[in-house]
Design an enzyme around this catalytic site. Structure first.
Site, mmCIF file in Angstrom:
data_model
loop_
_atom_site.group_PDB
_atom_site.id
_atom_site.type_symbol
_atom_site.label_atom_id
_atom_site.label_comp_id
_atom_site.label_asym_id
_atom_site.label_seq_id
_atom_site.Cartn_x
_atom_site.Cartn_y
_atom_site.Cartn_z
ATOM 1 N N LYS A 19 103.818 20.616 46.888
ATOM 2 C CA LYS A 19 105.148 20.008 46.794
ATOM 3 C C LYS A 19 105.352 19.496 45.374
ATOM 4 O O LYS A 19 104.412 18.960 44.760
ATOM 5 C CB LYS A 19 105.220 18.854 47.801
ATOM 6 C CG LYS A 19 106.602 18.229 47.981
ATOM 7 C CD LYS A 19 106.530 17.137 49.047
ATOM 8 C CE LYS A 19 107.871 16.468 49.286
ATOM 9 N NZ LYS A 19 107.790 15.432 50.340
ATOM 10 N N SER A 121 111.264 15.996 53.785
ATOM 11 C CA SER A 121 111.547 16.502 52.452
ATOM 12 C C SER A 121 110.584 17.583 51.961
ATOM 13 O O SER A 121 110.850 18.209 50.941
ATOM 14 C CB SER A 121 111.522 15.339 51.462
ATOM 15 O OG SER A 121 110.228 14.758 51.449
ATOM 16 N N SER A 145 108.313 13.333 56.489
ATOM 17 C CA SER A 145 108.623 14.398 55.527
ATOM 18 C C SER A 145 107.707 15.603 55.588
ATOM 19 O O SER A 145 108.027 16.644 55.020
ATOM 20 C CB SER A 145 108.613 13.837 54.097
ATOM 21 O OG SER A 145 109.830 13.193 53.848
#
Lengths: 466, 596
Positions: A19, A121, A145
């Protein structure tokens, strides 16, 4: 190299998706924000470094909501991330045994006029792993997330106990809630990956060594599962509820005790988070003034003007809104009323879990309210509303610092609103998952139970065509 | 100068012209014309007190108004302590509380591995954490915690077994993270006290003062902003950013600028002794913020201003005194004092409002989430307590009581840790006289240092000294004691002693005895030689000898003085044992008088 072939490391040659809020030396680490578009990390996050030392190969940085604020991966400076399921990319569904899934009610076609969101996310990592572009993926989980995108993309995920994985190099959202989270295509990979990463790190004072145990030692007989009633909230689809009850049946058929438990303060988790999150955001974001790194605003006439222009040009509305709210909550005259109160509520939520774990060993809950919404439906509501809604089942775990594992169990069914139309002739065919929550430090036990589930459900594998 | 209470002259004045004579008036006016200037004031004796009461009385009775003598002055009043008399004759009390920022002496910074070094190339000692690079986390330096614990113990504070770190937010270019990590909710220690001597000043003899220590907190130092006025740029140096600080917050117990300076001076010495802080104000290792307000005696506290970043003892005194008188003047002028931060301009000697910073800052404190609570082991605190080094006050009293050294000299020796080390080393060599050893240090060595602008470093500290080799001088304890003993045994005189010590300071490698021999410093004790010397003097001073002989017994001593002076002027006096000389002189005079 021969030496690696003779004694392969645990992740030898394994591809890793990271990420884009983890620092990796020499790569751009943007956090999905214009603010850090020009930021090249000068060091590598501990979890990434441990992946690499174990032989893992970082194949890329993945998209996220700006500074991980969101639950859809739709609010990124780089644009939204499409789910791999039903977004127009050709794929086949295979059974565990490698044969094609033969079920006429399922479809792999693109959603009419839209595509499902990846969830966020950590949507970029979830899609990369679900698509098979990476074997394992690193995300970060502050309120769900990692678990939400994993659930919507049909892959298992682990949100470890707070401190089990080092946060050094993870650009923070809410320091006291953040944990690096893991995704893989099956639970066994998660187990291997977790063992590679976990353990105390000298660069993170909040990291700990959890009591170790062997996966195979986990007792599966005589365990007691609890199902918290408060997790079945308004807006939760019937099939999500049914998926949990199917799991209950599976467990009880295999001799596991299932009990209903109560976590009375669950409804307060999101309001509590809505205060704690902006406060730490306001504080963590104070460093983005354009002096040492990041976007330097166009107004350099004096100090404050430079900071102000950097920040208004570099952050999106979501980030700016949370900074504003956080600074409001932290003002001396509001501190007790909001921040301190939120900390007390956080303690109540934690106590709920401690109380529940006196009577049961683990909790079984839904992850999301529905399967992955379409981009159009998801963006009909703003980021704050969506986050408040989608985090209902995932948020309390972060507030209590507990470990949680999600496992995909089935594909969603017929859509009532489209029933009768051409679209409605097929099932929605999007992944649904359940969540297991355990006491602090029970990460490996949860993974073992997740594997047990995985072995018993017929969740299809997604295989890209070509 | 006159004491208004007892109407007695305290100082002999040229033609005083009576107690209220014109000369006195002129003298006092001239002396008192400058308003603030503590440094300009002439001595006022201790018992010059309750002056205003007497003044008012005299004024009422139509006597010459003596309050003029005291206008704009600071006086000591046994009842109210230190009191200011404004231009309009009103009495004011100033209330001063100091906050001292002491840079912790440690190899690396408080939360990062960057080295803590002074005077390094700009931005060369900066870890990623210090520059607030995203994703970096603080890791607490245990050395800094120990320094905090030791300081707390030395200042009799209660060490909190659990303390917390907090973030204090404000935007400034030299604060990269936008917040300072400090200890706001629960600091490392609370409730201590600090006792120090306030030197003799214009208003009072030396006295002992104690200030309550509210708390000690561990926090980060900020970077430095350099303003380039020509290009209008602001440049930032982060070398200092993240160095550990101990902030010592004292209660508003002080009443006078020099008290604050005395506190800072003694504190610097204590922190240095504890190895907690270098204590050098000139390097910014110790910085003082002063909270200042004024009130009429007996009233509530007035509104305070904070004068920040005072980095010399002189600035501490002068800034506080300026600010006190500024506030008094402003209040009497009908203005209000604003609660604000001010800076002190050394050039002009004035404090100015720092209007560029928000006046009422809301620092939006919140707990630092990346650091767990700081939990101290009581056993560690006990170990630290047992291993506390001797503090300056204890050293001074030891020197005074055990070795009989005069108090002022004790102070000079203890103020310079190298002197103290040297003295204690000398003790090992069993000098014949401790006072002589002390005197050599504060007179001969001190004089040498001033003359050549050198710094004294005790012999075994030379290697660890951060001064360059040509800045420092040293002398071994053995040499010093040897020289001192020679003097005590009357084998050399003071002049020779001075030569010996200065040669060693110069770096002469010869032994003391070699020096004595080669420089021919040994006193001449040959009685025959001295007898000749005495004879010569008596011959040259024959008329004075006559006066001596004829003088009445009571006056004889006085008549002897010129003879001795003459002897001292003779070059032979340089290396003759003058005790033997006197012996022979007296014998001779005796025998002459008997002959007569």
């Amino acid at each position: 190299k021969d030496e690696f072939l003779e004694a392969p490391r645990p992740l030898e040659g394994v591809t890793v998706a990271v990420k884009d809020n983890f620092c990796v030396t020499g790569t751009r680490t943007s956090c999905g924000s214009r603010m850090l578009d020009n930021f090249t990390a000068p060091y590598t996050a501990t979890v990434v470094e441990r992946s690499q030392k174990a032989g893992g190969i970082v194949i890329g940085k993945t998209n996220l909501d700006e500074f991980a604020m969101g639950s859809g991966t739709v609010d990124s400076y780089c644009g939204p991330t499409k789910n791999i399921w039903r977004s127009g990319i050709k794929y086949k569904l295979k059974t565990k045994h490698g044969t094609d899934v033969n079920d006429g009610s399922l479809t792999t076609e693109k959603l009419a006029d839209s595509w499902p969101v990846a969830g966020g996310s950590s949507g970029g990592t979830a899609v990369a792993v679900a698509a098979g572009a990476a074997t394992v993926g690193l995300g970060s989980d502050t309120g769900g997330s990692v678990r939400i995108p994993a659930a919507w993309c049909g892959i298992p995920s682990l949100k470890p106990s707070y401190g089990a994985l080092s946060r050094h190099g993870l650009i923070p959202l809410v320091n006291s809630l953040d944990v690096p989270g893991l995704m893989a295509r099956n639970v066994q990979d998660l187990q291997i990956y977790f063992d590679v990463l976990r353990g105390r790190d000298q660069f993170d004072s909040t990291s700990v060594d959890l009591k170790d145990c062997d996966y195979e030692e986990v007792e599966l007989e005589n365990i007691k599962l609890g199902v918290p009633q408060e997790y079945f909230c308004e807006g939760m689809s019937d099939e999500v509820i049914k998926s949990v009850s199917d799991m209950c049946n599976l467990f009880s058929n295999n001799g596991v005790n299932i009990d209903s438990v109560s976590l009375p303060h669950t409804d307060m988790a999101v309001p509590c988070y809505s205060v704690l999150n902006p406060c730490e955001v306001a504080s963590n974001m104070a460093r983005y003034d354009g002096v040492e790194f990041g976007l330097a605003g166009s107004d350099t006439s004096y100090n404050e003007a430079m900071a102000a222009s950097s920040r208004s040009q570099g952050f999106n509305d979501v980030v700016r809104g949370r900074i504003l709210a956080g600074n409001y909550f932290l003002l001396r005259r509001h501190y007790d009323e909001y921040y301190l109160q939120a900390l007390k509520v956080r303690r109540l939520i934690q106590n709920d879990f401690l109380e529940a774990f006196k009577s049961v060993d683990y909790l079984l809950t839904p992850v999301t309210l529905t399967d992955a919404p379409s981009f159009a439906d998801f963006t009909a509501q703003d980021n704050r509303t969506q986050t408040a809604k989608q985090d209902h089942c995932t948020q309390p775990v972060n507030l209590a610092g507990l470990p949680a594992v999600t496992v995909p169990i089935c594909l969603s069914g017929y859509n009532r609103t489209t029933a009768g139309s051409e679209e409605g002739a097929k099932r929605r065919s999007l992944p649904l998952s359940v969540q297991l929550i355990g006491p602090y430090g029970s990460d490996k036990k949860l993974l073992r139970i997740a594997r047990w589930i995985e072995e018993r459900v017929d969740f299809p594998t997604l295989v890209l065509c070509d | 100068m006159v004491c208004i209470k007892c109407m007695r002259l305290l100082h002999r004045l040229p033609d005083s012209g009576g107690i209220f004579g014109p000369a006195l008036q002129r003298y006092t006016w001239r002396q008192l014309s400058s308003t603030v200037a503590v440094k300009n004031q002439t001595a006022v004796a201790d018992h010059l007190s309750s002056t205003v009461a007497v003044n008012n009385k005299t004024a009422d009775e139509g006597q010459p108004n003596l309050s003029k003598d005291l206008v704009g002055r600071t006086i000591w009043d046994p009842k109210n302590g230190i009191i200011r008399i404004s231009k309009s004759g009103q009495r004011w009390e100033s209330v001063i509380g100091v906050e001292v920022h002491a840079q912790i002496k440690s190899n690396s910074k408080l939360f990062s591995t960057a080295p803590n070094e002074f005077n390094q190339p700009v931005n060369s000692k900066v870890a990623f954490f210090d520059a607030a690079i995203p994703g970096t986390l603080p890791v607490l330096n245990s050395r800094c915690v120990l320094a905090g614990v030791r300081t707390s113990l030395a200042l009799n504070a209660n060490v909190n077994l659990v303390s917390f770190f907090d973030r204090k937010h404000y935007f400034y270019a030299d604060l990269p993270s936008g917040y300072q990590i400090t200890q706001q909710r629960k600091p490392i220690s609370q409730n201590g006290s600090f006792t120090f001597d306030v030197m003799k000043s214009d208003i009072k003899k030396e006295y002992v003062k104690t200030s309550h220590l509210v708390q000690i907190q561990i926090e980060q130092d900020s970077g430095k902003s350099l303003h380039d006025d020509i290009d209008g740029q602001c440049l930032v140096d982060l070398n200092r950013c993240g160095i550990g600080l101990l902030e010592l917050v004292f209660a508003p117990d002080l009443r006078y600028g020099p008290e604050a300076a005395a506190l800072a001076k003694e504190l610097a010495l204590v922190l240095h002794t504890l190895q907690a802080c270098g204590g050098r104000m000139d390097r910014g290792e110790l910085r003082v913020d002063a909270n200042i307000s004024v009130r009429q005696p007996g009233q509530e506290f007035g509104t305070r201003t904070e004068v920040k970043n005072l980095n010399s003892l002189r600035s501490v005194t002068d800034a506080i005194e300026f600010e006190v008188w500024r506030q008094i003047a402003a209040l009497e002028d009908g203005q209000i004092i604003e609660n604000e931060t001010r800076s002190y301009n050394v050039e002009t000697g004035e404090t100015v409002s720092m209007r560029d910073k928000e006046r009422k800052q809301d620092y939006r404190f919140m707990p630092e989430p990346n650091l767990p609570p700081l939990v101290l082991d009581p056993a560690l605190i006990n170990t630290e307590k047992e291993n506390l080094p001797k503090l300056p006050a204890e050293k001074r009293s030891e020197l005074h009581q055990k070795y009989g050294i005069n108090k002022d000299i004790c102070r000079t020796i203890v103020d310079n840790p190298h002197y103290f080390t040297l003295f204690m080393e000398c003790v090992e060599y069993k000098p014949l006289d401790f006072k002589s050893v002390a005197n050599i240090m504060v007179l001969i060595i001190q004089e040498y240092l001033l003359e050549y602008e050198k710094i004294f470093v005790s012999e075994h500290d030379i290697k660890s000294s951060d001064h360059s080799v040509d800045e420092i001088v040293t002398i071994s304890a053995k040499d010093l004691v040897e020289a001192s003993n020679l003097r005590m045994e009357r084998l050399i005189n003071h002049t020779a002693l001075r030569i010996l010590i200065r040669s060693k300071l110069d770096g002469d490698t010869r032994t003391i005895i070699e020096l004595v021999d080669e420089k021919d410093l040994r006193l001449i004790v040959d009685r025959k030689y001295i007898q000749e010397f005495v004879d010569d003097i008596l011959k040259s001073q024959s008329s004075q000898v006559d006066k001596y002989l004829t003088a009445k017994p009571k006056r004889k001593a006085r008549q002897l003085v010129p003879i001795r002076l003459a002897a001292n002027e003779d070059p032979r006096a340089e290396n003759v044992d003058m005790v033997i000389f006197n012996d022979i002189l007296m014998q001779k005079l005796d025998s002459i008088s008997k002959k007569d």
